[in-house]
Write a protein that holds these residues in place. Sequence first.
Motif, short mmCIF file in Angstrom:
data_model
loop_
_atom_site.label_atom_id
_atom_site.label_comp_id
_atom_site.label_asym_id
_atom_site.label_seq_id
_atom_site.Cartn_x
_atom_site.Cartn_y
_atom_site.Cartn_z
N THR A 60 48.50 36.30 23.89
CA THR A 60 47.80 36.59 22.64
C THR A 60 46.37 36.12 22.73
O THR A 60 46.06 35.13 23.41
CB THR A 60 48.49 35.91 21.44
N LEU A 61 45.50 36.84 22.03
CA LEU A 61 44.07 36.52 22.01
C LEU A 61 43.64 36.25 20.58
O LEU A 61 43.90 37.05 19.68
CB LEU A 61 43.26 37.68 22.60
N THR A 62 42.98 35.12 20.39
CA THR A 62 42.40 34.77 19.09
C THR A 62 40.91 34.53 19.30
O THR A 62 40.52 33.66 20.10
CB THR A 62 43.06 33.50 18.50
N SER A 63 40.09 35.32 18.61
CA SER A 63 38.66 35.21 18.87
C SER A 63 37.86 35.76 17.69
O SER A 63 38.33 36.65 16.97
CB SER A 63 38.29 35.96 20.15
N GLN A 64 36.66 35.22 17.51
CA GLN A 64 35.68 35.71 16.56
C GLN A 64 34.32 35.65 17.23
O GLN A 64 34.06 34.74 18.03
CB GLN A 64 35.68 34.87 15.28
N PRO A 65 33.43 36.59 16.92
CA PRO A 65 32.09 36.55 17.53
C PRO A 65 31.39 35.22 17.26
O PRO A 65 31.43 34.70 16.14
CB PRO A 65 31.37 37.72 16.86
N ASP A 66 30.79 34.66 18.31
CA ASP A 66 30.04 33.40 18.26
C ASP A 66 30.91 32.19 17.94
O ASP A 66 30.38 31.12 17.62
CB ASP A 66 28.91 33.49 17.22
N GLN A 67 32.23 32.33 18.00
CA GLN A 67 33.12 31.20 17.71
C GLN A 67 34.10 30.94 18.86
O GLN A 67 35.07 30.21 18.69
CB GLN A 67 33.90 31.46 16.42
N GLY A 68 33.86 31.54 20.00
CA GLY A 68 34.72 31.30 21.15
C GLY A 68 35.99 32.11 21.12
O GLY A 68 36.26 32.88 20.18
N SER A 69 36.80 31.93 22.17
CA SER A 69 38.05 32.68 22.32
C SER A 69 39.15 31.73 22.79
O SER A 69 38.89 30.74 23.47
CB SER A 69 37.89 33.82 23.33
N THR A 70 40.37 32.08 22.39
CA THR A 70 41.55 31.32 22.84
C THR A 70 42.58 32.30 23.36
O THR A 70 43.05 33.18 22.64
CB THR A 70 42.15 30.50 21.69
N PHE A 71 42.94 32.17 24.64
CA PHE A 71 43.99 32.96 25.26
C PHE A 71 45.22 32.07 25.35
O PHE A 71 45.21 31.05 26.07
CB PHE A 71 43.57 33.45 26.64
N ALA A 72 46.26 32.43 24.62
CA ALA A 72 47.49 31.62 24.57
C ALA A 72 48.63 32.40 25.21
O ALA A 72 48.80 33.60 24.95
CB ALA A 72 47.83 31.24 23.14
N ILE A 73 49.42 31.72 26.02
CA ILE A 73 50.55 32.33 26.72
C ILE A 73 51.82 31.56 26.36
O ILE A 73 51.84 30.33 26.46
CB ILE A 73 50.35 32.32 28.25
N ALA A 74 52.83 32.30 25.91
CA ALA A 74 54.13 31.71 25.58
C ALA A 74 55.12 32.09 26.67
O ALA A 74 55.30 33.27 26.97
CB ALA A 74 54.61 32.20 24.22
N CYS A 75 55.79 31.09 27.24
CA CYS A 75 56.73 31.35 28.32
C CYS A 75 57.85 30.32 28.28
O CYS A 75 57.68 29.22 27.75
CB CYS A 75 56.03 31.33 29.67
N PRO A 76 59.02 30.62 28.82
CA PRO A 76 60.12 29.64 28.87
C PRO A 76 59.83 28.57 29.92
O PRO A 76 59.19 28.83 30.93
CB PRO A 76 61.33 30.49 29.24
N TYR A 77 60.30 27.38 29.67
CA TYR A 77 60.16 26.31 30.64
C TYR A 77 61.55 25.91 31.13
O TYR A 77 62.57 26.27 30.55
CB TYR A 77 59.43 25.12 30.03
N LEU A 78 61.57 25.14 32.19
CA LEU A 78 62.84 24.75 32.80
C LEU A 78 63.41 23.56 32.06
O LEU A 78 62.98 22.42 32.26
CB LEU A 78 62.63 24.42 34.29
N LYS A 79 64.37 23.81 31.19
CA LYS A 79 64.93 22.73 30.39
C LYS A 79 65.75 21.75 31.24
O LYS A 79 65.93 20.61 30.87
CB LYS A 79 65.83 23.32 29.29
N SER A 80 66.25 22.23 32.36
CA SER A 80 67.10 21.38 33.18
C SER A 80 66.30 20.32 33.92
O SER A 80 66.83 19.33 34.39
CB SER A 80 67.88 22.22 34.19
N VAL A 81 64.99 20.52 34.05
CA VAL A 81 64.15 19.58 34.76
C VAL A 81 63.36 18.80 33.74
O VAL A 81 62.60 19.37 32.96
CB VAL A 81 63.19 20.31 35.73
N ARG A 82 63.52 17.52 33.69
CA ARG A 82 62.83 16.68 32.72
C ARG A 82 61.79 15.83 33.43
O ARG A 82 62.06 15.22 34.48
CB ARG A 82 63.82 15.76 31.98
#
Length: 433
Positions: free
Chosen positions: A396-418
């Motif tokens: 997902t991309l969140t951005s506004q002109p002259d206010q920067g941008s944020t690229f966010a990625i959602a993914c599963p993580y390995l719950k078995s490894v702590r």
Amino acid sequence: MSRLRLLIVLSVLSIIGILAVQAIWVRNAYALRERQFRQSAFIALQDVADDVAQLNHFTINRYAVTQLSPDYFIVNTDAPIDPVTLEAFIQRSLQQHHLITDYEYGIYNCETDRMVYGAYVSTSSSTPLTTGIQGKNLPKFPRYTYYFGIRFPNQTGFVAGQLSGWLWSTVAVLVVVMFFGYTLSVVLKQRRLTEVQRDFINNITHELQTPVSTIRVAADVLQSDAILQQPDRLKQYARVMGEESRRLQKQINSVLQLARSERNGFVLDREVIDLHELMTTVADRFAPYVTLGLMAPDARLQADRYHLETSLNNLIDNALKYCTTTPCVLLETRLERGQLIWSVKDNGIGIAPEHQKAVFHQFFRVTSGHTHNVKGFGLGLYYVHQVMRAHGWRLTLTSQPDQGSTFAIACPYLKSVRVNERKSECPSGAKVV
């Protein structure tokens, strides 16, 4: 461009005109068929009245049929008649005039001012339906002593069924219009693709010529005999050749990487990766402009290390290039709703909402006027989007002109490894917050 716009306008007007003419023709054809139905029904019912008069041995000297509504008629009989006989007369007369449709009728008795018999006759059933019809009132007409009323409830469907030719022609016109519209959209898409490809060729020509020219000039200087007497200058030109050759190699790799992915798709070599460790390594490479905010206690995931690292490099490289002040890039991780969320946030020029979907398209670059402020091929974000999609992650991309941008990625993580929650330190200037 103006010719294409004129062609589009004329094409749209032509399509609208064709559809309008077809709609008018269909409406007029329906109205004509409806009049023909009423005339045929009028004549058929007049024949029924004549049959009843002949059966009772008298002659009707006037029209016996009166139309009260588009689908309702009353027929004067001047004498009582048996319902079975009347129904036989009606059936025969309607068939002779090709009016094969459902109807309902009722017989009026002048002595009781009530309907003495009524039935609904369907073309799909030879047995009349009389339930709930007997005993109903019919209006009294001073001119008629005995009469029956008949209504055609399916008149609209019957008339529409007579327009099968017109309906098929309308479908054919719609199919032609749809194909024409699809062809027009393909032409416009190909035109846009041609423009994008032309810009790409111009960009790649300039981007490749610059380092090649620089390397050629440096090589000419290094071939001169006088350069051997100037060791500092010799080192400087050797350094320039090394930097430009690496730049050229990077540009060639980006194009070849895209070509391979387009031909074979992304073949992922998944392995267990500690995202915190990877981010720390990448941040060190771009120090001191990168800050780390590694809040997730568990950042291990299954991914292709090469593609993931290249995507991270592309996002940071874009953040540094599209910034008019001192660049400040923040790499963050957090756990949210059972998923690992990692993001790249910058303080750059931002992206306007109308361009936020297009930036992930191949060769697309946001322009300022008619020029590109930053050189490139428009492949970085396209590559990142392809990598995320190949992994099954959500970008997902969140951005506004002259206010920067944020690229966010959602993914599963390995719950078995702590992993024990730790504070990551970024060497060589990269900071952890």
